[in-house]
Structure formats: C-alpha cells, structure tokens
Scaffold this motif. Structure first.
Motif, PDB file in Angstrom:
ATOM      1  N   VAL A   1     -14.396 -34.069 -13.103  1.00  0.00           N
ATOM      2  CA  VAL A   1     -15.829 -34.352 -12.961  1.00  0.00           C
ATOM      3  C   VAL A   1     -16.334 -33.844 -11.617  1.00  0.00           C
ATOM      4  O   VAL A   1     -15.596 -33.804 -10.633  1.00  0.00           O
ATOM      5  CB  VAL A   1     -16.069 -35.866 -13.072  1.00  0.00           C
ATOM      6  CG1 VAL A   1     -17.542 -36.200 -12.949  1.00  0.00           C
ATOM      7  CG2 VAL A   1     -15.535 -36.387 -14.383  1.00  0.00           C
ATOM      8  N   GLY A   2     -17.604 -33.451 -11.570  1.00  0.00           N
ATOM      9  CA  GLY A   2     -18.260 -33.148 -10.304  1.00  0.00           C
ATOM     10  C   GLY A   2     -18.028 -31.749  -9.790  1.00  0.00           C
ATOM     11  O   GLY A   2     -18.208 -30.769 -10.528  1.00  0.00           O
ATOM     12  N   PRO A   3     -17.626 -31.591  -8.515  1.00  0.00           N
ATOM     13  CA  PRO A   3     -17.468 -30.261  -7.918  1.00  0.00           C
ATOM     14  C   PRO A   3     -16.493 -29.361  -8.672  1.00  0.00           C
ATOM     15  O   PRO A   3     -16.668 -28.151  -8.708  1.00  0.00           O
ATOM     16  CB  PRO A   3     -16.943 -30.580  -6.505  1.00  0.00           C
ATOM     17  CG  PRO A   3     -17.419 -31.955  -6.227  1.00  0.00           C
ATOM     18  CD  PRO A   3     -17.378 -32.673  -7.538  1.00  0.00           C
ATOM     19  N   GLY A   4     -15.470 -29.964  -9.269  1.00  0.00           N
ATOM     20  CA  GLY A   4     -14.546 -29.153 -10.055  1.00  0.00           C
ATOM     21  C   GLY A   4     -15.255 -28.463 -11.205  1.00  0.00           C
ATOM     22  O   GLY A   4     -14.958 -27.313 -11.542  1.00  0.00           O
TER      23      GLY A   4
ATOM     24  N   PRO B   1     -15.255 -29.038 -19.313  1.00  0.00           N
ATOM     25  CA  PRO B   1     -15.321 -29.856 -18.085  1.00  0.00           C
ATOM     26  C   PRO B   1     -15.314 -31.344 -18.408  1.00  0.00           C
ATOM     27  O   PRO B   1     -15.912 -31.786 -19.397  1.00  0.00           O
ATOM     28  CB  PRO B   1     -16.661 -29.435 -17.461  1.00  0.00           C
ATOM     29  CG  PRO B   1     -17.500 -29.034 -18.635  1.00  0.00           C
ATOM     30  CD  PRO B   1     -16.554 -28.419 -19.628  1.00  0.00           C
ATOM     31  N   GLY B   2     -14.629 -32.115 -17.575  1.00  0.00           N
ATOM     32  CA  GLY B   2     -14.715 -33.559 -17.708  1.00  0.00           C
ATOM     33  C   GLY B   2     -16.117 -34.034 -17.358  1.00  0.00           C
ATOM     34  O   GLY B   2     -16.844 -33.380 -16.608  1.00  0.00           O
ATOM     35  N   ASP B   3     -16.488 -35.172 -17.912  1.00  0.00           N
ATOM     36  CA  ASP B   3     -17.834 -35.706 -17.668  1.00  0.00           C
ATOM     37  C   ASP B   3     -17.734 -37.189 -17.337  1.00  0.00           C
ATOM     38  O   ASP B   3     -16.677 -37.806 -17.493  1.00  0.00           O
ATOM     39  CB  ASP B   3     -18.728 -35.479 -18.892  1.00  0.00           C
ATOM     40  CG  ASP B   3     -20.181 -35.264 -18.525  1.00  0.00           C
ATOM     41  OD1 ASP B   3     -20.620 -35.816 -17.489  1.00  0.00           O
ATOM     42  OD2 ASP B   3     -20.890 -34.550 -19.244  1.00  0.00           O
ATOM     43  N   VAL B   4     -18.850 -37.759 -16.893  1.00  0.00           N
ATOM     44  CA  VAL B   4     -18.864 -39.162 -16.490  1.00  0.00           C
ATOM     45  C   VAL B   4     -18.685 -40.059 -17.714  1.00  0.00           C
ATOM     46  O   VAL B   4     -18.829 -39.626 -18.858  1.00  0.00           O
ATOM     47  CB  VAL B   4     -20.182 -39.496 -15.769  1.00  0.00           C
ATOM     48  CG1 VAL B   4     -20.299 -38.690 -14.483  1.00  0.00           C
ATOM     49  CG2 VAL B   4     -21.383 -39.221 -16.681  1.00  0.00           C
TER      50      VAL B   4
ATOM     51  N   ASN C   1     -22.756 -31.341 -15.337  1.00  0.00           N
ATOM     52  CA  ASN C   1     -22.484 -30.441 -16.453  1.00  0.00           C
ATOM     53  C   ASN C   1     -23.756 -29.920 -17.114  1.00  0.00           C
ATOM     54  O   ASN C   1     -23.704 -28.932 -17.853  1.00  0.00           O
ATOM     55  CB  ASN C   1     -21.612 -31.136 -17.501  1.00  0.00           C
ATOM     56  CG  ASN C   1     -20.195 -31.345 -16.999  1.00  0.00           C
ATOM     57  OD1 ASN C   1     -19.711 -30.589 -16.165  1.00  0.00           O
ATOM     58  ND2 ASN C   1     -19.543 -32.382 -17.494  1.00  0.00           N
ATOM     59  N   ASP C   2     -24.882 -30.565 -16.846  1.00  0.00           N
ATOM     60  CA  ASP C   2     -26.149 -30.029 -17.362  1.00  0.00           C
ATOM     61  C   ASP C   2     -26.480 -28.697 -16.702  1.00  0.00           C
ATOM     62  O   ASP C   2     -27.296 -27.935 -17.230  1.00  0.00           O
ATOM     63  CB  ASP C   2     -27.278 -31.029 -17.129  1.00  0.00           C
ATOM     64  CG  ASP C   2     -27.162 -32.244 -18.038  1.00  0.00           C
ATOM     65  OD1 ASP C   2     -27.627 -32.162 -19.182  1.00  0.00           O
ATOM     66  OD2 ASP C   2     -26.589 -33.256 -17.607  1.00  0.00           O
TER      67      ASP C   2
END
Length: 321
Positions: free
Chosen positions: A106-109, A131-134, A158-159
């Motif tokens: 999640v996030g910067p990755g 990508p992983g998400d919240v 991710n948006d």
C-alpha cells in the motif's frame, strides 16, 4: 444441458481471493500462428503489509514449483518502478503475446509503479498491476502509509492509476474477481487496446475466502489473430508510393518485424523509425536513402527541403508484427 454438465458448472472451490488470482493466471494460455505459450511468465514485486499475507501466501502455496512448466515464479526487484519497466520490456520482447504481473504494498510502493504504467499504456505494451490497497472494511483506518483524504473515505493512492491504465478496477468483494480478471485478460491481449491493467486489491479482501466456481481455473487458450489488411487500403498505399517522387515510410513506436518468405529481403523505399522505436525493423536490408531514426513530430527534418515534399507517413496496424 445434461445433469452432469450442470453439476460440473455449479461445482465450487473454497479459496481466498489471492489464491484464485494466482490459479487463474497460471491457467491462461495464448496461441497465434499455431504456436501456444502461457500468458503470464511470473510476478515481479516487493512485499509489505499490503500484499504479503494475501498474494504472498498465494504465490507460495499455488504458484507452482521449480519444475512446473506453468509455474508463476516470483522475482523480487529493488524498486517497484523498475519491476514495471522490466515487465514492459519483457512484453515487448514477447511481441505482446506474453507478459508479467507486478505487485506492491500500500502507499508509496504502489505509486512507484505509476510511471511504468504510463510507459506501458502509451506504448501499447501489456502489464498486469496488482497493488495492495487499504482495508475495505475500514476497521483499521488509517493504516501505515495510507492516503487520508478529507473529502472521501474510498480514495486511495491507487486511484492515481486510473488515467494511465487501459482498465482499472478495485476488488471490494472476492466475487468481483470473477468478472474483473476475464475482462482484464481481454484488454491485455487486444493489440489495439492493450497497456497497463490495474486491479487494486484491499489487503483484507485478498485473504477473504469465498466459493469460487471450479471452471474459473480451467485452462483457457486465447487466440490472438493477425489483423488482415484491407485490400482497398493496400491499393491506395501502393498508388501513393508509385506517384511519390521521394517517398519515406515512418514506422510508429511498435515492434514490427518484416520478413519475406523466411528470406532476407531488400526494402524498395526508405523506411525510418520513430526515436523510441529503434529495434523495430529486423530481417531486411535498409534502403540506401534511409535517413535513420526521427522524432515523433518529424521535427528533425527541415520541412523546407524538397525531400519532404512527397513525405509519406505510414501508421501500421498495432497488431501487425
């Protein structure tokens, strides 16, 4: 439909979302000109809390062993952006008939993969981004490195992939993958539409179990046909070439291999390449008047010179390679 076929079609397998993704990707095959190969040759990625307990465990349990021909092997790069660039290069070397998936936390990755996604989409090269998400249930909120938007609770980094993806989806329920993955494959293997495909996976949903139809894991062979040339367009192009005093054909930045009955041939007109398409022509001897690579907007030529009076710019079909 017979009773046995109805029973087969209704049979389900209890599995997690992440395991369903891995098993589905391993079952995909592609065929063109009688040659068949697997679609996905592996997964690039860096694990973090956003994907290690979901996709990480699924790859360990269902990715296959070292001796399996269809194994979905995992390769760890040092940077998420680098892994997408490597996946794009792999797809180009495979003439867009095979590809890699890329996963991040999640996030910067995840945001590190956006530049690579733009490169893939602009150049029509397929890559699957996971990508992983919240957390979809929003119980742990905010989590480490989560984007906190004051205007909406369903916005994540991710948006940012939406403008640079040819297909984008977020899986908030495991059952949604049954529609999302087949559509993603349709886009990835379409030469005219392909590019970066992003499927955002909330980290809690990755590990959720559901009843998945067993046929979802059946081997599927996707046939990618070559686009047949339109006779009228061929005749028009031939007419323009015959009437031109100094013709020049400019190839766009797609992989094009010119062959003639398996033998090396000689081009009868100069063929130039866009600057980003430098290895596009193979198997032929260039015309002696070929000027070399040029910019996309032809700005490297002096438009006042007579040699550009009869300039012919040919936009080849994206599926012809």
């Amino acid at each position: 439909m017979t009773s046995s076929s109805r029973l087969a079609s209704s049979r389900t397998v209890r599995t997690t979302l992440a395991a369903a993704i891995v098993r589905f990707l391993r079952a995909q095959r592609v065929r063109r000109d009688g040659v068949e190969d697997r679609v996905f040759h592996g997964v690039f990625g860096i694990f973090g809390h956003g994907n290690v307990a979901g996709l990480g465990q699924a790859l360990e349990e269902h990715g296959g062993g070292a001796t399996d021909d269809d194994a979905l092997r995992f390769y760890q790069p040092k940077n998420e952006q680098a892994c997408v660039h490597a996946a794009v290069a792999f797809a180009k070397s495979k003439k867009r008939l095979a590809m890699m998936a890329c996963t991040s936390s999640v996030g910067p990755g995840a945001t590190n993969m956006i530049t690579g996604a733009a490169t893939a989409t602009i150049n029509r090269l397929p890559v699957l981004l996971l990508p992983g998400d919240v957390f979809a249930n929003r119980a742990p909120s905010p989590v480490l490195q989560q984007l906190e938007s004051p205007s909406s609770l369903d916005v994540s980094v991710n948006d940012c992939f939406r403008p640079v993806s040819v297909f984008w989806d977020r899986i908030n329920r495991p059952e949604q993958i049954l529609a999302s993955l087949p559509e993603a494959l349709r886009v990835l293997l379409d030469p005219a539409q392909t590019g970066a495909v992003t499927i955002a996976l909330p980290e809690d949903v990755q590990a959720e179990a559901f009843e998945c139809p067993a046929h979802f894991f059946d081997t599927r062979v996707h046939v990618v046909d070559r686009a047949a040339p339109v006779p009228d367009r061929i005749q028009e192009a031939a007419r323009v070439l015959r009437e031109a005093k100094q013709p020049l054909v400019v190839l766009p930045c797609v992989l094009v291999v010119l062959t003639c009955c398996g033998e090396r041939s000689k081009l009868v007109v100069p063929v130039s390449l866009q600057r980003v398409g430098d290895q596009a022509v193979a198997g032929v001897d260039q015309h002696e008047a070929t000027p070399g690579e040029i910019d996309f907007d032809l700005s490297s030529f002096d438009r006042a010179t007579p040699k550009l009076i009869d300039l012919l710019v040919a936009r080849l079909d994206l599926g012809a390679d």
